[in-house]
Design a protein around this motif. Structure first.
Motif, PDB file in Angstrom:
ATOM      1  N   GLN A  21       0.832  -1.212   0.000  1.00 53.20           N
ATOM      2  CA  GLN A  21       0.000   0.000   0.000  1.00 53.20           C
ATOM      3  C   GLN A  21       0.869   1.266   0.000  1.00 53.20           C
ATOM      4  O   GLN A  21       0.664   2.175  -0.798  1.00 53.20           O
ATOM      5  N   THR A  23       4.032   1.558  -0.834  1.00 56.88           N
ATOM      6  CA  THR A  23       4.848   1.653  -2.056  1.00 56.88           C
ATOM      7  C   THR A  23       4.050   2.387  -3.130  1.00 56.88           C
ATOM      8  O   THR A  23       4.567   3.282  -3.808  1.00 56.88           O
ATOM      9  N   ASN A  24       2.781   2.044  -3.263  1.00 55.81           N
ATOM     10  CA  ASN A  24       1.924   2.722  -4.246  1.00 55.81           C
ATOM     11  C   ASN A  24       1.727   4.191  -3.912  1.00 55.81           C
ATOM     12  O   ASN A  24       1.728   5.049  -4.792  1.00 55.81           O
ATOM     13  N   GLU A  25       1.591   4.487  -2.613  1.00 57.15           N
ATOM     14  CA  GLU A  25       1.441   5.893  -2.192  1.00 57.15           C
ATOM     15  C   GLU A  25       2.708   6.681  -2.537  1.00 57.15           C
ATOM     16  O   GLU A  25       2.637   7.817  -3.013  1.00 57.15           O
ATOM     17  N   LEU A  27       4.903   5.986  -4.901  1.00 56.18           N
ATOM     18  CA  LEU A  27       4.979   6.138  -6.365  1.00 56.18           C
ATOM     19  C   LEU A  27       4.057   7.270  -6.814  1.00 56.18           C
ATOM     20  O   LEU A  27       4.443   8.102  -7.638  1.00 56.18           O
ATOM     21  N   SER A  28       2.861   7.330  -6.227  1.00 56.38           N
ATOM     22  CA  SER A  28       1.899   8.398  -6.570  1.00 56.38           C
ATOM     23  C   SER A  28       2.419   9.773  -6.152  1.00 56.38           C
ATOM     24  O   SER A  28       2.118  10.785  -6.767  1.00 56.38           O
ATOM     25  N   SER A  29       3.233   9.787  -5.074  1.00 55.20           N
ATOM     26  CA  SER A  29       3.774  11.075  -4.588  1.00 55.20           C
ATOM     27  C   SER A  29       5.001  11.516  -5.386  1.00 55.20           C
ATOM     28  O   SER A  29       5.606  12.536  -5.071  1.00 55.20           O
ATOM     29  N   GLY A  30       5.390  10.724  -6.368  1.00 55.13           N
ATOM     30  CA  GLY A  30       6.502  11.134  -7.232  1.00 55.13           C
ATOM     31  C   GLY A  30       7.864  10.520  -6.912  1.00 55.13           C
ATOM     32  O   GLY A  30       8.869  10.883  -7.520  1.00 55.13           O
ATOM     33  N   SER A  32      10.739   7.763  -7.229  1.00 48.93           N
ATOM     34  CA  SER A  32      11.068   6.815  -8.295  1.00 48.93           C
ATOM     35  C   SER A  32      11.231   5.411  -7.704  1.00 48.93           C
ATOM     36  O   SER A  32      11.572   5.271  -6.528  1.00 48.93           O
ATOM     37  N   GLU A  75       5.120  -4.214  -6.686  1.00 51.49           N
ATOM     38  CA  GLU A  75       4.455  -2.949  -7.033  1.00 51.49           C
ATOM     39  C   GLU A  75       5.372  -2.054  -7.880  1.00 51.49           C
ATOM     40  O   GLU A  75       4.896  -1.269  -8.692  1.00 51.49           O
ATOM     41  N   TYR A  79       6.455  -0.155 -13.082  1.00 50.14           N
ATOM     42  CA  TYR A  79       6.919   1.223 -13.316  1.00 50.14           C
ATOM     43  C   TYR A  79       8.314   1.274 -13.942  1.00 50.14           C
ATOM     44  O   TYR A  79       8.833   2.343 -14.228  1.00 50.14           O
TER      45      TYR A  79
END
Length: 210
Positions: A21, A23-25, A27-30, A32, A75, A79
């Motif tokens: 969860q 890790t996805n947050e 990634l969404s926050s920018g 890398s 996750e 990307y």
């Protein structure tokens, strides 16, 4: 807001679902994938490795932390562009021919993955030829051989000789370990490094690939 320190803490405590969860947050926050791996996951697994070495945590805790890191890695995978990889080097790992012990080898593999290395695990009872084939196929930096029996230790020397015969000895480091293996045995067969425990093996392998 999710932070790299926080995701690392979750890896250490083996909370796979929350690691996924967060890790996805991140990634969404920018952040890398490389940043999440190198500043979140790997330092956390480094702490687990250190604690394992000092007998502060044991095999079950290591397994749970490794599983949590793998959940986060799944996750990150989508990307990564095309063939882009965030692995720092490749290790071909196995228990030598005639030996079916794998618990130590499996822990070494997890510790190495925790250092950001790609681990090609050949399993147990692995012939010298198979080690060499796999090293060539995977363009490996390291061949890591494990043995738990004094009777199978000598297979490690065969691996060193086969690597010389195949012409890859100059570019592949050979690491050896297992209960009966010693530094003097490592020196006698011409291997590169002996390590006494899984955390040290991962440290040395990461240094070889740096």
């Amino acid at each position: 807001m999710a932070s790299l320190v926080e995701v690392g803490t979750l890896v250490q405590s083996g909370k796979a679902k929350l690691v996924r969860q967060m890790t996805n947050e991140l990634l969404s926050s920018g952040f890398s994938p490389k940043q999440i791996l190198e500043e979140g996951f790997l330092p956390a697994m480094g702490v687990v490795g250190e604690k394992f070495k000092n007998n502060e945590v044991f095999v079950p805790e290591v397994l749970i932390a490794a599983r949590a890191m793998n959940a986060g890695m799944q996750e990150l995978q989508p990307y990564l562009q095309g063939g882009e990889s965030i692995e720092r080097g490749t290790v071909v790992l196995g228990t030598v021919k005639g030996d079916l012990h794998d618990i130590g080898k499996n822990i070494v593999g997890m510790m190495m993955k925790g250092r950001g290395l790609k681990v090609v695990d050949l399993g147990t009872d692995v012939s010298a030829e198979r080690f060499i084939e796999a090293a060539i196929e995977n363009n490996a930096n390291i061949i890591a051989c494990s043995s738990l029996l004094t009777t199978t230790m000598k297979e490690m020397e065969v691996v060193v000789k086969e690597a010389e015969k195949a012409g890859i000895r100059s570019k592949v480091k050979i690491m050896v370990g297992g209960a009966p293996v010693t530094q003097s045995f490592c020196d006698a067969i011409g291997a590169d490094r002996y390590t006494a425990d899984a955390a040290s093996a991962a440290e040395v392998a990461a240094a070889f690939c740096a």
